[in-house]
Write a protein that holds these residues in place. Structure first.
Motif, mmCIF file in Angstrom:
data_model
loop_
_atom_site.group_PDB
_atom_site.id
_atom_site.type_symbol
_atom_site.label_atom_id
_atom_site.label_comp_id
_atom_site.label_asym_id
_atom_site.label_seq_id
_atom_site.Cartn_x
_atom_site.Cartn_y
_atom_site.Cartn_z
ATOM 1 N N GLY A 15 0.842 -1.196 0.000
ATOM 2 C CA GLY A 15 0.000 0.000 0.000
ATOM 3 C C GLY A 15 0.876 1.245 0.000
ATOM 4 N N ASP A 16 0.256 2.380 0.222
ATOM 5 C CA ASP A 16 0.980 3.653 0.249
ATOM 6 C C ASP A 16 2.223 3.587 1.115
ATOM 7 N N GLY A 17 3.348 3.999 0.568
ATOM 8 C CA GLY A 17 4.580 4.112 1.337
ATOM 9 C C GLY A 17 5.209 2.786 1.713
ATOM 10 N N GLN A 18 4.660 1.698 1.221
ATOM 11 C CA GLN A 18 5.213 0.398 1.594
ATOM 12 C C GLN A 18 6.050 -0.168 0.454
ATOM 13 N N HIS A 19 7.014 -0.990 0.842
ATOM 14 C CA HIS A 19 7.846 -1.648 -0.157
ATOM 15 C C HIS A 19 7.970 -3.130 0.183
ATOM 16 N N GLN A 20 7.498 -3.953 -0.725
ATOM 17 C CA GLN A 20 7.660 -5.405 -0.568
ATOM 18 C C GLN A 20 8.755 -5.829 -1.534
ATOM 19 N N ASP A 21 9.884 -6.226 -0.979
ATOM 20 C CA ASP A 21 10.984 -6.715 -1.802
ATOM 21 C C ASP A 21 11.054 -8.221 -1.539
#
Ligand SMILES: Nc1ncnc2c1ncn2[C@@H]1O[C@H](COP(=O)(O)OP(=O)(O)O)[C@@H](O)[C@H]1O
Ligand SMILES: [Mg+2]
Lengths: 265, 471
Positions: free
Chosen positions: B326-332
């Protein structure tokens, strides 16, 4: 009350949103309760655009004119609200929704049509779905397939009519539902529509088609010819037969009159 | 004891489990990481000397390794780590029966739906509260079959030889900075052993949550599936929202012996300020079968690449993952498959959804070692972007040292199309509901592999996330 038409379109002009490309150029049309109308016209004349504008496609912008549906301004409603109000569009090119089963899709749509706070009874739903699928000669396993995913042309069109049969609209706009159907499939689809008409004689239908063929099975009360985003001729079923014989060439050179209809040569 | 709670109104971008239950930790080490803290943890757990040595060595390795320069943005992490309590223990006693669990802790579980949704289905429940197992039971017949499902601490105490033989062998301390950190301060997690030929029909489930502000969670799990055995382990976790950054770094080691089958399912839904850096790896023996089913939602940054090392002939590894940013999130996120033996097969299917300013990265490695002839691997990664501001990247690394191997890779990026939305809304379905429907359809190939209650939960979360996404 019975004098109020189901649909009244006056001077409708529409263009592709965020572009200057005008497609509908002052279209007038009136459809009464329980009436079946057919619109015929050459490719590119704006038939599908009209259908999508009626259903509330955000990709088109109405620049002039009015559309009244059962006495209310249709153009201020969003697509979902128009469906709830009773407008149904059977798509010329139904869209694929991967991973969503027909059953799930229809359950959500039927639920959306119920009054606020009313819960869809899942068993009732399932019974109705089974019955409607049988009516359209569809196998029950069809309900578990993903919406339009890998469907044949005929399956897609039948699926459109299934949705219509589940949602029971006041006005059904059917955009070239006959194209891509072989004669057997065409009969099944037409039969289905006729049964729905028998169930609800007040339902109005706007058939958009290229060919007379469909009109042998679903008999229109009125036939309109559309060219360049306008209705250029209106009449009874004989108009369709004339078109079948002479093609659209007659209309192409005619400059339509200001009121949107032109005399036939 | 009074219970303070603020229940979020389940609105867009509000965190679902946005409530806090007060509880007095019995023991809490000082802030930050130091040799003293590590010694305190070990002493508090009454550990054997070898484990203290292991921890202290790991601390040295941790200190010697620089922060990774790849993956997500870890710039703010150092400051966060100085403020974290590396060890908190809520209770002195391990609980054996549900009735003995203090009300306050039950309360927390209740909000997560554990008692109704899980208890009856669960054969063995390992629920982790803060850093330790609180509630732990194992169905009797499993005990009879010799199955061990313990907290990691009890595993070490009660099964010292089995434990020491395998602990730290799959993920060496120095594997990466965060596995080293975990090795120094680990606390909580599961120890599972399924003996030869034993097949478990009911999944083993562990539920845990982080519930202490500025507390890191360093769960450590060790699972051994002996020859020909079969099991499924499920872990779901959620964390409450706090204003300061939070941190989770787990290490999961799995050994699937010859002809054994194992599936590890995780659904993680972290609060938006969480750094979630997890190392999870399985080694698979001949004819063995390992599946990772990994769902990552929430967090500020998640870096997580479940891996399968296919060590024996004919071993199979599978990684199915769903990431939602979602907003401002980073899934690496992504996966690693390493083919060491001949006739090994693997598949990675990764689906990511990015909304708002969310970002999803697929990072995968497929390596075929020399001698792993007839190895086959297939990677498929699909990204769905909800808004124009959403972002996705793909980094598939492929290293093949064996000419007789077949490796396939497919990637797709799609945007939710106007035509799809119009089609659904023209049937009376609200636009945000239509969005959720398209997203659910997108992850359906993976969601259908989940146990029903998890699939339902996941669908609910997605629905909530899609609220207000249109316009
Ligand atoms: N979204 C659009 N963008 C650009 N051109 C469009 C768009 N929609 C329709 N048109 C153009 O408008 C004309 C009418 O299209 P359409 O309504 O589909 O006609 P018909 O259904 O009668 O064949 C065609 O020339 C078509 O290319
Ligand atoms: Mg058309």
């Amino acid at each position: 009350m019975s004098d109020v038409p189901v649909l009244r379109i006056e001077g409708l002009e529409a263009k592709v949103a965020e572009s200057e490309l005008g497609i509908l150029n002052g279209l007038d049309l009136q459809i009464g309760k329980g009436e079946i109308h057919a619109i015929m016209g050459p490719n590119g004349s704006g038939k599908s655009t009209l259908a999508k504008v009626l259903a509330g496609h955000p990709g088109y912008e109405v620049t002039s004119g009015t559309v009244t549906f059962r006495g209310e301004d249709l153009l201020t409603l969003e697509a979902d609200e128009r469906s709830l109000a009773g407008v149904f569009l059977a798509f010329q090119y139904p869209v694929e929704i991967a991973g969503v089963s027909i059953a799930n899709f229809l359950r959500t749509a039927v639920q959306a049509h119920l009054p606020e706070g009313e819960e869809l009874d899942i068993f009732d739903f399932s019974d109705i779905l089974t019955e409607r699928m049988a009516m359209l000669d569809m196998d029950v396993t069809f309900a578990e397939r993903h919406v339009n995913d890998g469907f044949s042309g005929g399956e897609k069109k039948r699926n459109e009519i299934l949705q219509m049969a589940m949602l029971k609209p006041k006005l059904a706009v059917m955009d070239e539902t006959d194209s891509g159907l072989d004669i057997d499939a065409l009969k099944i689809v037409a039969d289905g529509v006729n049964k729905l008409l028998a169930e609800d004689p007040d339902m109005s239908v706007l058939l958009i088609t290229h060919y007379q063929r469909l009109l042998d099975y679903i008999k229109p009360h009125h036939v309109h010819v559309m060219v360049d985003g306008r209705i250029v001729e209106s009449g009874g079923p004989e108009v369709a037969l004339e078109l079948e014989a002479n093609g659209y060439r007659t209309y192409e050179t005619i400059e339509p009159s200001a009121n949107g209809s032109a005399p036939v040569a | 004891m009074p219970v303070n709670e603020t229940v979020g109104d389940l609105n867009l971008d509000e965190y679902k489990y946005d409530f806090i239950t007060t509880s007095e930790p019995v023991f809490r080490a000082q802030k930050g990481l130091s040799e003293e803290v590590v010694r305190q943890i070990s002493a508090h757990k009454d550990e054997p000397e070898w484990m203290l040595d292991f921890r202290l060595k790991a601390l040295k390795v941790y200190e010697s390794k620089p922060m990774p320069k790849w993956g997500g943005d870890l710039d703010g992490l150092e400051a966060v780590l100085d403020e974290i309590y590396f060890y908190v223990r809520p209770q002195d006693q391990m609980e054996r029966s549900w009735d003995d669990v203090p009300d306050e802790i039950k309360n927390t579980f209740e909000k997560l739906g554990i008692p109704e949704a899980e208890r009856k289905v669960l054969a063995g429940v390992g629920a982790q509260y803060e850093s330790e197992m609180v509630y732990h039971s194992l169905r009797e017949e499993w005990q009879k079959q010799g199955v061990i499902f313990d907290s990691i601490e009890d595993g070490l105490k009660n099964h010292p030889e089995l434990f020491r033989e395998h602990f730290g062998t799959i993920i060496p301390t120095g594997d990466n900075k965060f596995s080293a950190m975990n090795s120094a301060v680990w606390s909580g997690g599961s120890f599972v052993y399924v003996p030869k030929g034993v097949s478990l029909d009911t999944p083993l489930q562990a539920y845990f949550r982080v519930n202490q502000e500025r507390m890191g969670q360093f769960e450590r799990t060790l699972i051994i599936i002996d020859e020909g055995a079969q099991a499924h382990y499920i872990e779901g976790c959620t964390a409450p929202v706090y204003s300061t950054e939070s941190f989770h770094s787990g290490v999961i080691e799995i050994i699937v012996k010859d002809n054994a089958r194992f599936r590890y399912t995780t659904i993680q839904n972290w609060s938006n300020n969480m750094y979630n850096l997890v190392t999870q790896r399985a080694i698979v023996g001949a004819g063995g079968h390992m599946e990772w089913l990994d769902g990552n939602l929430g967090s500020k940054l998640t870096m997580k690449y479940p891996s399968c090392y296919l060590m024996g002939e004919g071993a199979h590894g599978e990684i199915l993952s769903i990431a939602y940013s979602g907003d401002g999130q980073h899934q690496d996120t992504g996966g690693k498959v390493v083919h060491v033996a001949p006739y090994t097969t693997s598949s990675i299917v990764s689906k990511s959804i990015s909304k708002g300013t969310g970002r999803s990265t697929y990072r995968g490695l497929c390596k075929v070692h020399e001698g792993a002839h007839h190895a086959r691997s297939n990677v498929e990664c699909d990204a769905l972007l909800i808004n124009d501001t959403s972002r996705t990247d793909t980094y598939p690394y492929i290293e093949i040292e064996e000419s007789d191997a077949s490796v396939g890779h497919e990637a797709s990026v799609s945007k939710i199309g106007e035509e799809q939305l119009f089609y659904l809304t023209s049937r009376g379905i609200r636009a945000d509901e239509a969005m959720a429907m398209i997203v659910r359809g997108f992850i359906e190939p993976i969601a259908k592999q989940l146990p029903l209650e998890y699939a339902v939960e996941l669908n609910r979360l997605i629905e909530m996330e899609m609220e207000g996404s249109v316009g």
